[in-house]
Design a protein around this motif. Structure first.
Motif, mmCIF file in Angstrom:
data_model
loop_
_atom_site.group_PDB
_atom_site.id
_atom_site.type_symbol
_atom_site.label_atom_id
_atom_site.label_comp_id
_atom_site.label_asym_id
_atom_site.label_seq_id
_atom_site.Cartn_x
_atom_site.Cartn_y
_atom_site.Cartn_z
ATOM 1 N N TYR A 1 -0.498 12.194 -6.657
ATOM 2 C CA TYR A 1 -0.388 10.762 -6.458
ATOM 3 C C TYR A 1 1.047 10.364 -6.136
ATOM 4 O O TYR A 1 1.985 10.811 -6.808
ATOM 5 C CB TYR A 1 -0.814 10.017 -7.721
ATOM 6 C CG TYR A 1 -2.268 10.183 -8.081
ATOM 7 C CD1 TYR A 1 -2.681 11.197 -8.939
ATOM 8 C CD2 TYR A 1 -3.230 9.314 -7.579
ATOM 9 C CE1 TYR A 1 -4.016 11.352 -9.280
ATOM 10 C CE2 TYR A 1 -4.568 9.461 -7.921
ATOM 11 C CZ TYR A 1 -4.947 10.483 -8.761
ATOM 12 O OH TYR A 1 -6.274 10.624 -9.103
ATOM 13 N N GLN B 1 0.829 -1.205 0.000
ATOM 14 C CA GLN B 1 0.000 0.000 0.000
ATOM 15 C C GLN B 1 0.859 1.249 0.000
ATOM 16 O O GLN B 1 1.941 1.277 0.599
ATOM 17 C CB GLN B 1 -0.908 0.030 1.237
ATOM 18 C CG GLN B 1 -2.161 -0.797 1.136
ATOM 19 C CD GLN B 1 -3.114 -0.513 2.277
ATOM 20 O OE1 GLN B 1 -2.727 -0.522 3.439
ATOM 21 N NE2 GLN B 1 -4.363 -0.276 1.953
ATOM 22 N N LEU B 2 0.368 2.279 -0.674
ATOM 23 C CA LEU B 2 0.934 3.621 -0.619
ATOM 24 C C LEU B 2 -0.180 4.532 -0.151
ATOM 25 O O LEU B 2 -1.244 4.591 -0.784
ATOM 26 C CB LEU B 2 1.440 4.067 -1.994
ATOM 27 C CG LEU B 2 2.523 3.232 -2.663
ATOM 28 C CD1 LEU B 2 2.831 3.781 -4.048
ATOM 29 C CD2 LEU B 2 3.777 3.184 -1.814
ATOM 30 N N VAL B 3 0.057 5.246 0.939
ATOM 31 C CA VAL B 3 -0.991 6.089 1.508
ATOM 32 C C VAL B 3 -0.479 7.512 1.625
ATOM 33 O O VAL B 3 0.465 7.790 2.366
ATOM 34 C CB VAL B 3 -1.438 5.570 2.889
ATOM 35 C CG1 VAL B 3 -2.521 6.485 3.451
ATOM 36 C CG2 VAL B 3 -1.941 4.134 2.776
ATOM 37 N N GLU B 4 -1.109 8.415 0.867
ATOM 38 C CA GLU B 4 -0.719 9.828 0.877
ATOM 39 C C GLU B 4 -1.471 10.585 1.957
ATOM 40 O O GLU B 4 -2.586 10.221 2.339
ATOM 41 C CB GLU B 4 -1.019 10.498 -0.469
ATOM 42 C CG GLU B 4 -0.353 9.888 -1.677
ATOM 43 C CD GLU B 4 -1.303 9.041 -2.481
ATOM 44 O OE1 GLU B 4 -1.095 8.909 -3.703
ATOM 45 O OE2 GLU B 4 -2.256 8.496 -1.891
ATOM 46 N N CYS C 1 3.899 10.250 1.884
ATOM 47 C CA CYS C 1 3.409 8.996 1.327
ATOM 48 C C CYS C 1 4.097 7.859 2.080
ATOM 49 O O CYS C 1 5.316 7.691 1.964
ATOM 50 C CB CYS C 1 3.703 8.902 -0.158
ATOM 51 S SG CYS C 1 3.366 7.274 -0.880
ATOM 52 N N GLY D 1 -0.633 5.345 -5.008
ATOM 53 C CA GLY D 1 -1.524 5.666 -3.912
ATOM 54 C C GLY D 1 -2.873 6.112 -4.440
ATOM 55 O O GLY D 1 -3.092 6.181 -5.657
#
Length: 122
Positions: free
Chosen positions: A93, A3-6, A22, A113
């Motif tokens: 993103y 997962q990539l979470v901004e 991120c 993300g």
């Protein structure tokens, strides 16, 4: 699960600053970067950074105003945005890829993300 979470988006006045973060989980990446997409426009490259941080690339439109950095201990990449302009308004993103070769082509990045909205008011 990768997962990539901004985080860090928001609304600021022209001339202001924002810092995007991120956080990656599930694996580490050789290259991490930021892209943005404004309404009705293609997704465009903003900045990217190598694993060591020794190689950074910026779009001409943000050079001198934005700074990308990463903290590998936290598996996190940052984008410090200063002197913001209304033209910077977009969804930003986070993107990542295993290779340490930094590129500016969005099709080279396989991990993305969900995006964070940045709005600059004039």
């Amino acid at each position: 699960q990768v997962q990539l979470v901004e985080s860090g988006g928001g609304v600021v006045q022209a001339g202001g600053s924002l810092r995007l973060s991120c956080a990656a989980s599930g694996r580490t990446f050789g290259t991490m970067g930021w892209f943005r997409q404004a309404p009705g426009k293609e997704r465009e490259f903003v900045a990217a950074i190598s694993w060591s941080g020794g190689s950074t690339y910026y779009a001409d439109s943000v050079k001198g105003r934005f700074t990308i950095s990463r903290d590998n201990a936290k598996n996190t990449v940052y984008l410090q945005m200063n002197s913001l302009k209304p033209g910077d308004t977009a969804v930003y993103y986070c993107a990542a890829k295993p290779s340490v070769i930094v590129t500016m082509n969005r099709y080279d990045y396989g991990y993305w993300g969900q995006g964070t909205q940045v709005t600059i008011s004039s």
